[in-house]
Design an enzyme around this catalytic site. Structure first.
Site, mmCIF file in Angstrom:
data_model
loop_
_atom_site.group_PDB
_atom_site.id
_atom_site.type_symbol
_atom_site.label_atom_id
_atom_site.label_comp_id
_atom_site.label_asym_id
_atom_site.label_seq_id
_atom_site.Cartn_x
_atom_site.Cartn_y
_atom_site.Cartn_z
ATOM 1 N N GLU A 260 49.992 9.877 53.966
ATOM 2 C CA GLU A 260 49.683 8.449 53.729
ATOM 3 C C GLU A 260 50.891 7.530 53.903
ATOM 4 O OE1 GLU A 260 46.130 8.927 50.445
ATOM 5 O OE2 GLU A 260 48.176 9.161 49.731
HETATM 6 C C1 TNX Z 1 45.299 11.347 48.192
HETATM 7 S S1 TNX Z 1 45.971 14.127 49.013
HETATM 8 C C2 TNX Z 1 46.648 11.607 48.051
HETATM 9 C C3 TNX Z 1 47.286 11.442 46.735
HETATM 10 C C4 TNX Z 1 46.331 10.900 45.718
HETATM 11 C C5 TNX Z 1 45.004 11.587 45.879
HETATM 12 C C6 TNX Z 1 43.999 11.221 44.837
HETATM 13 C C7 TNX Z 1 47.211 13.419 49.464
HETATM 14 C C8 TNX Z 1 48.058 14.177 50.338
HETATM 15 N N1 TNX Z 1 47.421 12.163 49.032
HETATM 16 O O1 TNX Z 1 48.406 10.596 46.846
HETATM 17 O O2 TNX Z 1 46.861 11.150 44.455
HETATM 18 O O3 TNX Z 1 44.479 11.261 47.130
HETATM 19 O O4 TNX Z 1 42.864 12.011 44.946
#
Ligand code: TNX
Length: 519
Positions: free
Chosen positions: A335
């Protein structure tokens, strides 16, 4: 020529048969007992062994490591039985009324983690090629003992163990759990309790998500503000916290005693607000943002074009590598919505080089497959199939963490009071009913290192919350990672799990008592 040892062995064997045919111990069917993960092969003999205060835990040979596991077993069964069992090394295997541990089986079939558990009327043998395998076998033995074995106070009862033979080994070598200690911080004692629970189901990796926008949780001596300032809060504005290096090492060694490898994650270049707030020079504009206590994602990035960023990462990776015996450093990489792709790719490439310079291998969330992966880099699939396949095209192995199946922060259903639901509601059947090498077309058995269940903690604030979201779903994930697909089915799993909830209650685990378990 008469071989004294084998002659002696034959006599011993027949006397055992003689003794067992006169045994007054109750008859117990090993096949009726709920074991998790389900073993590869179970043969029931129908009698039982009596564990009593004279039973010895014996270590065959002089392995100090195995002696440690023997003491672990003695410690685990002491509170409920009250037995102070003698633990000692022996040179041969002829004793009776004992649990004999042998880490030198020398049988390739069992690999490094498989074990053979033989329960006779007069003794128990746990054998494997390593101490790790014997430790896995100890977990199975504990599950065969009456449920009250996990009680924290002395129980007024006898302890019988069903006789028979189990041969068992894992499908995947990596069977993990991830705990996000950044969004909410969890102290050493909570992490140890989670480790103990994971070890019972033969999980062998605990991935700690040690940094994110809301908090930096591991002391880095060369960059002290990371924890002094960056670790001082958490989601909701509570006081946060961090592990000193001593505490982190304590967690690593506690896990190692239970044959669990700690994988530390420093998430970058995104998810870095806590670091950016602690050191202005890590920001492109040299201005430190405020600490962040909300739950948004994707708004922060290290300044990938500044040299100081790589000096910072080098220091962090060096200090963490020195305290981490396991082979992997997790670099996050997810992300990074405010890092341009033309900055992201060279950044990930360079961070891989840094990790390698400290003799560690890289794991990253599936987005890192956009970069040029080194041969040993592992891609953790959570969201995008095309990313995982991009990784495979570069010969990377994949850890399967599909958010719709193993994200432990997902609610069970719309009534669950904590957790999120962006990926799915995940009831017990959904969490169990999937197969790693069938989940995505193009991700095959040979591409998969294993399975991992992440628990993100935006809404999780206590160990009780951790237990509620993880249990019992993670028991199913542990089985998916260990047991061959052909031996798994939902109805059988559900029947075993119903019985197992009794044990979870005695242990005091705050599990989700799904309506599916009373159907
Ligand atoms: C996605 S899974 C994220 C996390 C959040 C999560 C909440 C991932 C690699 N990144 O930063 O905590 O969703 O479900």
């Amino acid at each position: 020529m008469v071989n004294f040892k084998s002659k002696y062995g034959v006599v011993f064997f027949f006397s055992l048969i003689l003794i067992s045919s006169c045994s007054k111990n109750p008859k117990i069917d090993l096949l009726e007992l709920p074991l998790f993960p389900k073993p590869v092969s179970v043969i029931s003999q129908g009698n039982s062994f009596n564990l009593n205060n004279k039973t010895k835990i014996l270590v065959l040979g002089d392995s100090k490591e195995l002696l440690k596991s023997a003491n672990y077993l003695a410690t685990i069964i002491k509170p409920s039985t009250g037995f102070d069992l003698t633990v000692e090394s022996v040179k041969d295997e002829f004793s009776i009324n004992c649990i004999l541990l042998n880490n030198n089986l020398q049988d390739l079939k069992f690999g490094n983690e498989g074990y053979k558990l033989t329960i006779l009327d007069e003794k128990i043998l746990i054998e494997g090629n390593s101490t790790e395998s014997v430790f896995r076998g100890i977990q199975t033995l504990l599950q065969i003992l009456p449920n009250e074995i996990v009680a924290s106070e002395i129980q007024d009862q006898s302890w019988y163990v069903a006789t028979g033979k189990i041969e068992d080994y894992p499908e995947y070598s990596y069977r993990g759990a991830m705990l996000d200690v950044s969004r909410h911080f969890f102290g050493v004692e909570d992490v140890k309790k989670y480790i103990d629970l994971l070890a019972s189901y033969k999980i062998n990796v605990l991935h700690l998500h040690l940094s994110d926008d809301q908090g930096w949780r591991i002391e880095i001596k060369s960059w002290p503000n990371l924890t002094n300032y960056g670790g001082s809060t958490q989601v909701g504005g509570g006081e946060g916290g961090f592990y000193t290096q001593e505490q982190y090492k304590d967690i690593v060694s506690y896990a190692a005693d239970r044959f669990i490898t700690i994988i530390p994650e420093i998430d970058m270049p995104g998810h870095t607000n806590a670091a950016l707030a602690s050191y202005p020079e890590l920001n492109c504009d040299n201005k430190a943002p405020e600490l962040y206590t909300g739950t948004k994602v994707g708004f922060s990035t290290l300044c990938t074009r500044k040299e100081i960023t790589y000096k910072f990462i080098d220091d962090v990776v060096r200090e963490i590598s020195e305290m981490t015996p396991g082979p992997y450093i997790h670099i996050g990489g997810d992300e990074s919505h405010v890092t341009a792709i033309e900055d992201y790719i060279p950044f990930i490439n360079r961070v891989q080089d840094i990790v390698h310079s400290y003799d560690k291998k890289v794991i990253g969330w599936d987005e890192i497959a956009h970069a040029d992966l080194k041969k040993s880099t592992v891609v953790q699939f959570w969201a995008r199939e095309e990313n995982a396949k991009k990784g495979i095209a570069q010969d990377a192995k994949v850890i399967m963490s599909p958010s719709t199946k193993v994200y432990l922060d997902m609610k069970y259903d719309s009534l669950t009071k904590i957790g999120l639901s962006w990926a799915a509601f995940i009831e017990l059947d959904s969490a169990y009913l999937w197969t790693p090498d069938k989940f995505v077309k193009g991700i095959n058995k040979e591409n998969i290192l294993g399975v991992e269940s992440p628990l993100w903690t935006e809404t999780i604030t206590t160990l009780k919350d951790i237990e509620y979201m993880a249990f019992p779903r993670i028991i199913g994930h542990a089985e998916i990672g260990w047991t061959p697909t052909a031996l798994r089915n939902w109805d059988d799993y559900k029947t075993r799990l119903k019985k197992h909830t009794e044990r979870l209650k005695i242990k005091g685990v705050n599990f989700y008592d799904s309506k599916l378990l009373s159907e």
